[in-house]
Design an enzyme around this catalytic site. Structure first.
Site, PDB file in Angstrom:
ATOM      1  N   ALA A 241      -2.485 -16.507  24.859  1.00  0.00           N
ATOM      2  CA  ALA A 241      -1.224 -15.826  25.198  1.00  0.00           C
ATOM      3  C   ALA A 241      -0.343 -16.703  26.084  1.00  0.00           C
ATOM      4  O   ALA A 241      -0.027 -16.354  27.221  1.00  0.00           O
ATOM      5  CB  ALA A 241      -1.515 -14.492  25.898  1.00  0.00           C
TER       6      ALA A 241
ATOM      7  N   THR B  90     -13.720 -20.634  14.187  1.00  0.00           N
ATOM      8  CA  THR B  90     -13.601 -19.351  13.475  1.00  0.00           C
ATOM      9  C   THR B  90     -13.891 -18.167  14.400  1.00  0.00           C
ATOM     10  O   THR B  90     -14.047 -17.046  13.924  1.00  0.00           O
ATOM     11  CB  THR B  90     -14.566 -19.313  12.270  1.00  0.00           C
ATOM     12  OG1 THR B  90     -15.897 -19.594  12.718  1.00  0.00           O
ATOM     13  CG2 THR B  90     -14.167 -20.329  11.223  1.00  0.00           C
ATOM     14  N   GLY B  91     -13.961 -18.407  15.712  1.00  0.00           N
ATOM     15  CA  GLY B  91     -14.266 -17.351  16.666  1.00  0.00           C
ATOM     16  C   GLY B  91     -13.071 -16.991  17.542  1.00  0.00           C
ATOM     17  O   GLY B  91     -11.987 -16.639  17.057  1.00  0.00           O
TER      18      GLY B  91
ATOM     19  N   SER C  12     -11.104 -18.797  19.311  1.00  0.00           N
ATOM     20  CA  SER C  12      -9.925 -19.637  19.087  1.00  0.00           C
ATOM     21  C   SER C  12      -9.086 -19.122  17.927  1.00  0.00           C
ATOM     22  O   SER C  12      -7.851 -19.060  18.008  1.00  0.00           O
ATOM     23  CB  SER C  12     -10.364 -21.082  18.827  1.00  0.00           C
ATOM     24  OG  SER C  12      -9.266 -21.903  18.498  1.00  0.00           O
TER      25      SER C  12
ATOM     26  N   ARG D  21     -26.887 -17.423  21.654  1.00  0.00           N
ATOM     27  CA  ARG D  21     -27.908 -17.242  22.692  1.00  0.00           C
ATOM     28  C   ARG D  21     -29.162 -18.037  22.358  1.00  0.00           C
ATOM     29  O   ARG D  21     -29.819 -18.578  23.261  1.00  0.00           O
ATOM     30  CB  ARG D  21     -28.224 -15.748  22.839  1.00  0.00           C
ATOM     31  CG  ARG D  21     -29.179 -15.430  23.969  1.00  0.00           C
ATOM     32  CD  ARG D  21     -28.628 -15.803  25.315  1.00  0.00           C
ATOM     33  NE  ARG D  21     -27.436 -15.035  25.667  1.00  0.00           N
ATOM     34  CZ  ARG D  21     -26.825 -15.121  26.840  1.00  0.00           C
ATOM     35  NH1 ARG D  21     -27.275 -15.949  27.767  1.00  0.00           N
ATOM     36  NH2 ARG D  21     -25.735 -14.401  27.083  1.00  0.00           N
TER      37      ARG D  21
ATOM     38  N   ASN E  49     -19.797 -22.864  20.574  1.00  0.00           N
ATOM     39  CA  ASN E  49     -18.513 -22.360  20.071  1.00  0.00           C
ATOM     40  C   ASN E  49     -17.323 -22.891  20.858  1.00  0.00           C
ATOM     41  O   ASN E  49     -16.449 -23.537  20.305  1.00  0.00           O
ATOM     42  CB  ASN E  49     -18.489 -20.830  20.097  1.00  0.00           C
ATOM     43  CG  ASN E  49     -18.807 -20.215  18.762  1.00  0.00           C
ATOM     44  OD1 ASN E  49     -19.221 -20.905  17.837  1.00  0.00           O
ATOM     45  ND2 ASN E  49     -18.621 -18.916  18.652  1.00  0.00           N
ATOM     46  N   GLU E  50     -17.289 -22.554  22.144  1.00  0.00           N
ATOM     47  CA  GLU E  50     -16.124 -22.930  22.916  1.00  0.00           C
ATOM     48  C   GLU E  50     -16.402 -22.913  24.409  1.00  0.00           C
ATOM     49  O   GLU E  50     -17.308 -22.242  24.883  1.00  0.00           O
ATOM     50  CB  GLU E  50     -14.934 -22.008  22.629  1.00  0.00           C
ATOM     51  CG  GLU E  50     -15.018 -20.616  23.228  1.00  0.00           C
ATOM     52  CD  GLU E  50     -15.753 -19.617  22.367  1.00  0.00           C
ATOM     53  OE1 GLU E  50     -16.515 -18.812  22.941  1.00  0.00           O
ATOM     54  OE2 GLU E  50     -15.585 -19.628  21.137  1.00  0.00           O
TER      55      GLU E  50
ATOM     56  N   ASP F  92      -2.682 -16.980  29.794  1.00  0.00           N
ATOM     57  CA  ASP F  92      -3.820 -16.203  30.283  1.00  0.00           C
ATOM     58  C   ASP F  92      -5.076 -17.053  30.341  1.00  0.00           C
ATOM     59  O   ASP F  92      -6.077 -16.654  30.940  1.00  0.00           O
ATOM     60  CB  ASP F  92      -4.072 -15.001  29.368  1.00  0.00           C
ATOM     61  CG  ASP F  92      -3.008 -13.919  29.524  1.00  0.00           C
ATOM     62  OD1 ASP F  92      -2.149 -14.073  30.421  1.00  0.00           O
ATOM     63  OD2 ASP F  92      -3.034 -12.948  28.752  1.00  0.00           O
TER      64      ASP F  92
ATOM     65  N   ASP G  90     -23.708 -13.891  14.760  1.00  0.00           N
ATOM     66  CA  ASP G  90     -23.410 -15.208  15.309  1.00  0.00           C
ATOM     67  C   ASP G  90     -23.676 -15.263  16.816  1.00  0.00           C
ATOM     68  O   ASP G  90     -24.075 -16.307  17.344  1.00  0.00           O
ATOM     69  CB  ASP G  90     -21.956 -15.569  15.028  1.00  0.00           C
ATOM     70  CG  ASP G  90     -21.718 -15.872  13.551  1.00  0.00           C
ATOM     71  OD1 ASP G  90     -22.701 -15.880  12.784  1.00  0.00           O
ATOM     72  OD2 ASP G  90     -20.551 -16.077  13.166  1.00  0.00           O
TER      73      ASP G  90
END
Length: 293
Positions: A213, A189-190, A192, A78, A148-149, A178, A73
């Site tokens: 956290a 699904t990564g 997160s 990239r 993704n994020e 954090d 993934d």
């Protein structure tokens, strides 16, 4: 048919799968080009005389039918920096581990190409995030999107940071944590997920805010509509923090305002046979499997 081939890293154990891909393309006289750095890594292993390469996104246009990625993934993340808004669909060959995005198994390469030639596939669109800042950051002038994020995290300290968060200009909360992750359905699904965030199906029109956290224990992941405009400011004991778009990291400070919204373009992913998201989820997370033995 015309395709591009991209690999982020070359591993000798992938030789037979790369060979199968190239041999199958040549068998069907399919025109292909290889990303330049990946080509330099593999050219001594394969018969690639007179093979053309591409170096930047400017070398790819709408004449390409697909981009094949070889890896996991992370390789697809990239590859997105080459595809951008060109609308070239990605065919992800999984030689990595989990493979929520790269769903073509390495043993199925030849059959996958046959299915593509026979138009036995579907295209699934994936939303991306777009980022802007005040003041502007040069590093984000071109690559300001993430599949993704987008995440904000501490840099030079072990102390928590404070992320003041606004949704459509309305104050939501201040996360003492954090960091904070803004995840697309693809990214759910990564990173997160590993921080306790929800799994969101790819076609859902939602994003997730997942604290990393959190020190305020009543802070919980939040699912929001994907047309929400998100704003953040960050503060802490140190004045510099990390802003990450997928795996691309830049530095911000406490004077930086970060704005995140849904990108104006989406990514096209190829789905072949019955390898749906639900099926992939069930297989990767072992749902429905009796693991008591």
């Amino acid at each position: 048919m015309k395709i591009a081939i991209y690999g982020q890293h070359y591993k000798s154990e992938d030789n037979k799968y790369i060979k199968e891909l190239i041999d199958t393309l040549q068998k069907y006289t399919i025109d292909f080009v290889i990303e330049h750095r990946f080509y330099l890594a593999i050219k001594s292993e394969f018969n690639l005389q007179n093979t053309r390469t591409f170096k930047t996104h400017k070398d790819l246009d709408s004449s390409f039918n697909f981009m094949f990625t070889i890896g996991g993934d992370g390789t697809i993340l990239r590859a997105v920096t080459f595809i951008r808004d060109s609308k070239i669909p990605i065919v992800g060959i999984n030689t990595g581990r989990l493979g929520f995005l790269a769903t073509i198994q390495k043993e199925e390469i030849s059959n996958a190409i046959k299915l593509l030639l026979n138009n036995e596939f579907t295209i699934k669109k994936r939303s991306l995030l777009s980022v802007s800042t005040t003041p502007e950051i040069d590093k984000l002038s071109e690559l300001n999107f993430a599949l993704n994020e987008v995440s904000i995290s501490r840099k030079n300290t072990t102390s928590m940071i404070t992320v003041d968060t606004y949704l459509d200009d309305e104050y939501l909360t201040s996360y003492w944590a954090d960091g904070l992750i803004i995840a697309t359905p693809t990214g759910s699904t990564g990173y997160s997920l590993s921080c306790g965030g929800p799994i969101i199906t790819p076609q859902a029109k939602s994003f997730a805010l997942t604290p990393i956290a959190p020190h305020n224990l009543n802070a919980r992941p939040l699912v929001i509509p994907d047309d929400t405009r998100i704003k953040f400011t960050v503060s802490g004991r140190e004045d510099e923090f990390f802003l990450s778009l997928d795996s691309r990291i830049t530095t911000i400070n406490s004077q930086t305002q970060i704005f995140v919204k849904k990108s104006d373009f989406s990514l096209k992913m190829v789905q072949i046979k019955k390898q749906t998201f639900i099926k992939t989820l069930r297989e990767k997370l072992l749902w429905g499997h009796d693991t008591r033995n």
